[in-house]
Design an enzyme around this catalytic site. Structure first.
Site, PDB file in Angstrom:
ATOM      1  N   ASN A  44       0.843 -52.326  45.650  1.00  0.00           N
ATOM      2  CA  ASN A  44      -1.173 -52.271  45.990  1.00  0.00           C
ATOM      3  C   ASN A  44      -1.496 -51.343  47.092  1.00  0.00           C
ATOM      4  OD1 ASN A  44      -3.119 -52.969  46.257  1.00  0.00           O
ATOM      5  ND2 ASN A  44      -2.849 -55.411  46.750  1.00  0.00           N
ATOM      6  N   TRP A  45      -1.159 -50.129  46.932  1.00  0.00           N
ATOM      7  CA  TRP A  45      -1.869 -49.392  47.866  1.00  0.00           C
ATOM      8  C   TRP A  45      -2.646 -49.915  49.129  1.00  0.00           C
ATOM      9  CZ3 TRP A  45      -1.212 -43.856  46.273  1.00  0.00           C
ATOM     10  CH2 TRP A  45       0.309 -43.629  45.957  1.00  0.00           C
ATOM     11  N   LYS A  46      -3.601 -51.380  48.681  1.00  0.00           N
ATOM     12  CA  LYS A  46      -4.651 -51.822  50.051  1.00  0.00           C
ATOM     13  C   LYS A  46      -5.045 -50.458  50.587  1.00  0.00           C
ATOM     14  CE  LYS A  46      -1.602 -56.062  50.280  1.00  0.00           C
ATOM     15  NZ  LYS A  46      -0.986 -57.174  50.879  1.00  0.00           N
TER      16      LYS A  46
ATOM     17  N   HIS B  56      -7.225 -60.844  44.310  1.00  0.00           N
ATOM     18  CA  HIS B  56      -6.472 -60.943  45.075  1.00  0.00           C
ATOM     19  C   HIS B  56      -6.045 -61.838  46.065  1.00  0.00           C
ATOM     20  CE1 HIS B  56      -4.142 -59.384  48.019  1.00  0.00           C
ATOM     21  NE2 HIS B  56      -2.923 -58.709  47.456  1.00  0.00           N
TER      22      HIS B  56
ATOM     23  N   GLU C  12      -6.878 -61.291  49.599  1.00  0.00           N
ATOM     24  CA  GLU C  12      -7.600 -61.225  50.347  1.00  0.00           C
ATOM     25  C   GLU C  12      -8.905 -60.627  49.712  1.00  0.00           C
ATOM     26  OE1 GLU C  12      -5.431 -57.362  51.728  1.00  0.00           O
ATOM     27  OE2 GLU C  12      -3.765 -58.723  51.515  1.00  0.00           O
TER      28      GLU C  12
ATOM     29  N   GLU D 122       1.052 -65.095  44.044  1.00  0.00           N
ATOM     30  CA  GLU D 122       1.027 -64.627  45.185  1.00  0.00           C
ATOM     31  C   GLU D 122       0.698 -66.035  46.241  1.00  0.00           C
ATOM     32  OE1 GLU D 122       1.180 -60.110  45.740  1.00  0.00           O
ATOM     33  OE2 GLU D 122      -1.407 -60.733  45.457  1.00  0.00           O
TER      34      GLU D 122
ATOM     35  N   GLY E  82       2.083 -60.529  53.255  1.00  0.00           N
ATOM     36  CA  GLY E  82       2.067 -59.720  54.874  1.00  0.00           C
ATOM     37  C   GLY E  82       3.255 -59.951  55.416  1.00  0.00           C
TER      38      GLY E  82
ATOM     39  N   SER F  72       5.267 -60.209  50.469  1.00  0.00           N
ATOM     40  CA  SER F  72       6.837 -59.728  50.978  1.00  0.00           C
ATOM     41  C   SER F  72       8.082 -59.669  50.087  1.00  0.00           C
ATOM     42  CB  SER F  72       7.403 -60.443  51.648  1.00  0.00           C
ATOM     43  OG  SER F  72       6.317 -60.676  52.957  1.00  0.00           O
TER      44      SER F  72
ATOM     45  N   GLY G  63       2.958 -54.650  48.035  1.00  0.00           N
ATOM     46  CA  GLY G  63       2.437 -54.328  48.567  1.00  0.00           C
ATOM     47  C   GLY G  63       3.184 -52.827  50.377  1.00  0.00           C
ATOM     48  N   GLY G  64       3.131 -54.051  51.042  1.00  0.00           N
ATOM     49  CA  GLY G  64       3.554 -52.417  51.650  1.00  0.00           C
ATOM     50  C   GLY G  64       4.771 -51.649  51.682  1.00  0.00           C
TER      51      GLY G  64
END
Ligand code: PGA
Length: 250
Positions: free
Chosen positions: A8-10, A95, A97, A167, A173, A212, A233-234
Site C-alpha cells: 500500500n503506497w498510500k 483501511h 486511515e 491491521e 506506521g 509495521s 505500507g512503509g
C-alpha cells in the site's frame, strides 16, 4: 492457497517514481517462488501506469479507495469502473486511515464492499482495533463489530473474492508490530467469525496481517498458519525491502 503480499503506497510516489518502483518489482518478482501473489496499491494518479507495467506479470494492482456510486456529482471521487478502466483488479476497503481520518463508517464500508463486488473488483477489507481498545481488552468486540458492520449483510456467494486484512491501528506506521502471538490470536478469532458467517467460503478466505511489517519480521508472521499474507505500507516503498518480504512468503 497462495500467500498474498500487498504493498500500500498510500500518498507516496510521483508518476516517474511509481513507474520505476513498479518496474523493479515486476522484474524481481519473476524470481519469487510459486505460491506468492503480489499486489500493488499505488496512488490514483499512477494507477494506470503501474497497471500497464504489471500487465502479463504476476503482479496485480488495486485502488486505495473508491466511491460506491456508479457515477455522478461526487467531486474528487473515483468510481469502481474508473479503477477497472485503469487496470486495477483490487480495491482497499476499510483501511484505518479512511475510517479514522476520513470518517468512513461501517455502513459506508458495507456499501463499498457491495459496489466493489458488483463491479468485479476484489475487495481487500481491512479492520483492526486501536491501542485504547486493545488495552481495555476490547479487541475481539471491536473486530466482531467491524466485521458485522462492513460485511454482515453479505452471503457467502458474494464474498468469494474478498480478502480480509487484520491491521491493529497501533501497529500501523509506528514501528510497533503485533507479536506473532498477538496477530495469531486475532487471526484465529477472525477465522472463527468468517466460518460462522460464511461456512466453507469463510474458511477459505485469506486473512492478511498488516502493521509495521518489515523484512525482519515477515517470515515469523507468515510462519503462523492463520496468517495468509501481509499488507505492507512503509516497507513497500522500496523494491528491495518489499521483495524481501515477498520472498518470506514462500
Ligand atoms: P505500515 O502500514 O506497514 O507502514 O505500518 C501498513 C498499512 O497501513 O497498510
Amino acid at each position: 492457497m497462495p500467500t498474498v503480499i500487498a504493498g500500500n503506497w498510500k500518498m507516496h510516489k510521483t508518476l516517474r517514481e511509481a513507474r520505476s518502483l513498479a518496474e523493479s518489482i515486476v522484474e524481481q518478482s519473476a524470481r519469487l517462488p510459486a505460491g506468492v501473489d503480489v499486489l500493488l496499491f499505488p496512488p490514483f494518479t499512477a494507477l494506470a501506469v503501474v497497471s500497464n507495467v504489471c500487465r502479463d506479470s504476476r503482479v496485480a494492482t488495486g485502488g486505495q479507495n473508491f466511491h460506491p456510486a456508479r457515477e455522478g456529482a461526487f467531486t474528487g471521487e473515483i468510481s469502481a469502473r474508473m479503477l477497472l478502466d485503469a487496470g486495477a483488479t483490487w480495491v482497499l476497503v476499510g483501511h484505518s486511515e479512511r475510517r479514522t481520518r476520513f470518517g468512513e463508517t461501517d455502513a459506508f464500508l458495507g456499501e463499498k464492499v457491495g459496489a466493489a463486488v458488483t463491479a468485479g473488483l476484489r475487495p481487500l477489507f481491512c479492520l483492526g482495533e486501536d491501542l485504547a481498545q486493545r488495552e481495555a481488552g476490547r479487541t475481539e468486540e471491536i473486530l466482531a463489530r467491524q466485521m458485522a458492520g462492513g460485511l454482515g449483510s453479505f452471503g457467502a456467494s458474494e464474498l468469494e473474492t474478498l480478502v480480509v486484512a487484520y491491521e491493529p491501528v497501533w501497529a500501523i506506521g509506528t514501528g510497533r508490530t503485533a507479536t506473532p502471538d498477538q496477530a495469531e490470536a486475532s487471526h484465529h478469532f477472525l477465522r472463527e467469525q468468517c466460518v460462522e458467517r460464511w461456512g466453507a467460503t469463510g474458511a477459505a478466505m485469506p486473512i492478511l496481517y498488516g502493521g509495521s511489517v518489515q523484512p525482519g519480521n515477515a517470515g515469523e508472521l507468515l510462519s503462523r498458519s492463520e496468517i495468509g499474507g501481509l499488507l505492507v505500507g512503509g516497507a513497500s516503498l522500496e523494491a528491495g525491502s518489499f521483495l524481501e518480504i515477498a520472498g518470506a512468503g514462500a
